[in-house]
Write a protein that holds these residues in place. Structure first.
Motif, short mmCIF file in Angstrom:
data_model
loop_
_atom_site.label_atom_id
_atom_site.label_comp_id
_atom_site.label_asym_id
_atom_site.label_seq_id
_atom_site.Cartn_x
_atom_site.Cartn_y
_atom_site.Cartn_z
N ALA A 1 0.82 -1.21 0.00
CA ALA A 1 0.00 0.00 0.00
C ALA A 1 0.85 1.26 0.00
O ALA A 1 0.32 2.36 -0.22
CB ALA A 1 -0.93 0.00 1.20
N GLY A 2 2.15 1.14 0.28
CA GLY A 2 3.03 2.31 0.21
C GLY A 2 3.61 2.70 1.55
O GLY A 2 3.45 2.00 2.57
N TRP B 1 -7.72 -4.74 3.48
CA TRP B 1 -6.73 -4.86 2.40
C TRP B 1 -7.04 -6.06 1.51
O TRP B 1 -6.94 -5.99 0.28
CB TRP B 1 -5.34 -4.97 3.01
N ARG B 2 -7.42 -7.16 2.11
CA ARG B 2 -7.74 -8.35 1.29
C ARG B 2 -8.99 -8.13 0.47
O ARG B 2 -9.14 -8.68 -0.62
CB ARG B 2 -7.91 -9.57 2.19
N ASP C 1 -7.59 -4.40 -7.08
CA ASP C 1 -8.23 -3.20 -7.60
C ASP C 1 -7.38 -1.96 -7.29
O ASP C 1 -7.16 -1.63 -6.11
CB ASP C 1 -9.62 -3.05 -6.99
N ALA C 2 -6.90 -1.28 -8.31
CA ALA C 2 -6.00 -0.14 -8.11
C ALA C 2 -6.70 0.99 -7.37
O ALA C 2 -6.12 1.60 -6.45
CB ALA C 2 -5.47 0.35 -9.46
N GLU D 1 -7.57 4.12 -2.29
CA GLU D 1 -8.46 4.58 -1.23
C GLU D 1 -8.00 4.04 0.13
O GLU D 1 -8.03 4.75 1.14
CB GLU D 1 -9.89 4.12 -1.52
N PHE D 2 -7.55 2.77 0.16
CA PHE D 2 -7.04 2.19 1.40
C PHE D 2 -5.83 2.96 1.89
O PHE D 2 -5.73 3.30 3.09
CB PHE D 2 -6.68 0.72 1.17
N ALA D 3 -4.89 3.26 0.98
CA ALA D 3 -3.70 4.00 1.37
C ALA D 3 -4.05 5.39 1.88
O ALA D 3 -3.46 5.88 2.85
CB ALA D 3 -2.74 4.09 0.18
#
Length: 671
Positions: free
Chosen positions: A165-166, A189-190, A195-196, A201-203
């Motif tokens: 995720a960075g 996350w899973r 999906d990019a 959005e998660f990051a």
């Protein structure tokens, strides 16, 4: 899951003593070996047949043998040393050694003799087993009384899975993260997968909110008020007790922690025991607590049903609290479960309204309910409220005239003409099931209850069972004291709606669990069939009963067959124990029979001696014969279940959704 808020430990009588502060690396890297169903895996030591065989040696003979070998070794020690000296002198080395080397040589010979004797007599005396069984536990208890420090965790990157995720993940290393946070972030996350946009959005969430990212809609990151049970969210287990070290228990489970998880709850659980035996405190509350925690982690949805005064956790645990008859309750109940099919919704409601003694009229009642609910929804675009439905079923002419007019305006009069005519013919007849349903609905159409149901006057926002695709936590408080018959109808309705809605979900990613604290009035033939369908739907129910005698006899065996986990508490009636005993079957037991017969062997002298012995001692000489055979016995007999179960214990058999089975276990629910 070892996290607990020590400040709140005094608020509940079942809370365990305060534990050490939560340590994420130690918890995340704790050993969790694979184990049979029902074993609490965190820090579990797998069963070793060789160690078990050693432990079967009786304590007395083991210690006696070890002491005798120690005495013999001590007696032989000087002779072995003298023998070594004699051997050295025999080969001519004794005269060549200077006095400076004499002492080191003596020490060396003594050490060699000690090692040799320890190796020989230690093996014969099983000193290693004595040390493992007695000395090591004694030393571990007496070395220090201070609480242990947090266990040293291996140097492992607990956030390795989220690194793609960075750099934002580095923020999590410097924040307090609980077990719910850890599992929720990994679950989120899973769910985004490859999906990019979802990864971005998660990051962004992690970068802006840290450990609070992707939080449950309630924004809670743990249960308010602390936890009463031990949980391991990483494998979704709740620990309920300890399997006892008794011959009836399988060797693999003895002395192991006993736990439940969705793989077991997915086959549903039936618990039977009288009031006061701990069903609610030892089973219903911990399971409800586990489901609520998993919902906060984004892995489950929970519906917990019980009396208003049942100890199933504080209201703060839940997102939706429904309490018909309580004006302060914020939510009401959708009597139709938001079912898209009006016939399905009507059938469920009709089944819930009829008591067991009127089950023979169930089919005609379903048809009558469908003849009202279907046309009403087509005419008004919604389901009828309790008062509207009651009036139509009772044959209210103004209501039917208005309904026919609305159907005409909507252009659907012809579609439902047959239903309208059939209901008109039945109005006023003695055998009209609509009148019966109207009388039953009158129990719900009370001023104190009206606001608690959808469609009623001043109705509150209604919870619909179709919302099981979201991580909701729902508590339904039944008015058992003020409106007992209404409470029984609602329990039947909720169980029926749950089995239908859980099986019909399009997205079954979340485990859907229902805990019903008193299922006496909730079980019927329809719900039993619904429970059987839950195994493949990632859902399950926990049903608590005081006695099976409260159920119609025709439902008892089918209910036992529908659930995969069966639990008996102390004090159940023998006729209840018979059903458990038959369900658990028999197993082979080695039985030893000793027979004594008068000794008639030998000649005249031996017979005379036996006569003298009998005259002097009053006993007859006998011979003894021992016969060993394998016989079938009940794993747990009805008498054992009714009279031999100690307080605070229970016997439970398990079946997982994959088909693994565990024979009945005697579990101490207090530890």
């Amino acid at each position: 899951m070892e996290q607990n808020d020590a400040r709140t430990q005094h608020t509940h009588p079942h809370l365990p003593p305060p534990r050490a502060p939560f340590h994420l690396p130690a918890w995340a890297t704790a050993p969790r070996p694979q184990a049979p169903p029902g074993i609490y895996r965190q820090h579990h030591t797998p069963y070793d047949p060789r160690t078990a065989a050693e432990n079967e040696t009786p304590v007395g003979p083991l210690l006696l043998r070890a002491a005798l070998n120690l005495v013999v070794a001590a007696v032989l020690y000087p002779y072995v040393v003298e023998l070594e000296v004699l051997l050295i002198q025999t080969v001519g080395l004794g005269q060549q050694l200077t006095s400076a080397l004499a002492n080191p040589l003596a020490l060396l010979l003594g050490a060699i003799a000690a090692v040799l004797l320890i190796w020989i007599f230690g093996r014969m005396g099983r000193w290693r087993e004595v040390g493992r069984r007695f000395l090591v536990p004694l030393v571990s208890r007496t070395v220090t009384d201070a609480p242990p420090e947090p266990e040293a965790a291996p140097v492992v990157d607990v956030w390795a899975e989220l690194r793609p995720a960075g750099e934002v993940v580095r923020r999590l290393e410097h924040e307090p993260v609980g077990d719910v946070d850890y599992v929720r972030l990994h679950q989120a996350w899973r769910s985004v997968g490859a999906d990019a946009a979802g990864r971005q959005e998660f990051a962004a969430q992690v970068g802006s909110r840290g450990a609070a990212a992707c939080a449950h809609p309630s924004e809670q990151r743990d249960l308010p008020g602390g936890r009463a049970a031990r949980h391991d969210l990483l494998v979704r287990q709740v620990r309920l007790g300890t399997a006892q070290d008794v011959p009836k228990n399988p060797a693999t489970h003895r002395n192991a922690g006993f736990a439940l998880d969705p793989a077991l709850l997915g086959t549903s659980l039936l618990a039977v025991g009288p009031a006061g035996t701990g069903k609610t405190a030892a089973l219903a509350r911990p399971v409800a607590e586990a489901l609520c925690l998993q919902a906060l982690a984004g892995a489950a949805c929970a519906v917990v049903v019980g009396a208003a005064d049942a100890d199933l956790g504080p209201d703060d645990w839940y997102d939706v609290v429904i309490a018909p008859g309580d004006p302060s309750a914020p939510y009401g109940l959708d009597l139709y479960g938001a079912a898209p099919n009006p016939d399905e919704a009507a059938a469920r409601l009709a089944d819930a309204l009829l008591p067991d003694e009127l089950a023979s009229r169930a089919e005609s009642a379903r048809t009558s309910m469908q003849q009202v609910v279907g046309p009403f929804r087509a005419a008004y675009g919604r389901y009828p409220g309790v008062r509207e439905l009651r009036g139509l079923l009772a044959g209210d002419r103004d209501g039917w005239a208005e309904l026919a007019e609305q159907l005409q305006k909507s252009g659907r009069r012809a579609e439902f003409e047959a239903d309208l005519q059939q209901r008109e013919r039945m109005h006023g007849r003695v055998d009209d099931p609509g009148a019966l349903l109207a009388d039953r609905l009158a129990l719900l159409d009370r001023p104190a209850l009206a606001a608690g149901f959808s469609g009623g006057p001043g109705a509150k926002p209604a919870f619909a069972m179709r919302a099981l695709e979201h991580p909701l936590r729902v508590r339904v408080k039944l008015p058992e004291r003020s409106h007992p018959e209404a409470a029984r109808m609602l329990s039947r309705l909720l169980l029926g709606q749950f089995t239908q809605a859980a099986a019909d979900r399009g997205d079954r990613e979340l485990f859907a669990g229902l805990v019903l604290d008193d299922a006496t009035a909730a079980v019927d033939a329809q719900t039993i069939r619904g429970i059987q369908r839950l195994r493949g739907a990632n859902a399950g129910v926990v049903l608590l009963l005081r006695t099976l005698s409260d159920l119609p006899e025709a439902l008892r065996a089918p209910l036992f067959g529908a659930v995969g986990n069966r639990m008996a508490f102390p004090g159940i009636a023998p006729w209840d124990g018979r059903l458990f005993s038959e369900a658990w079957g028999t197993h082979l037991v080695r039985e030893t029979a000793v027979t004594h017969t008068p000794d008639t062997s030998g000649g005249t002298m031996r017979r005379a001696g036996r006569l003298v012995r009998k005259a002097l001692s009053g006993t007859t000489a006998q011979t003894e014969s021992v016969t060993t055979r394998d016989v079938e016995r009940h794993r747990w007999s009805p008498s054992d279940l009714a009279h031999a179960l100690p307080s605070g214990h229970a016997v439970i058999s398990l079946t997982s959704v994959t088909g693994e089975q565990v024979p009945p276990l005697l579990v101490d629910l207090r530890h």
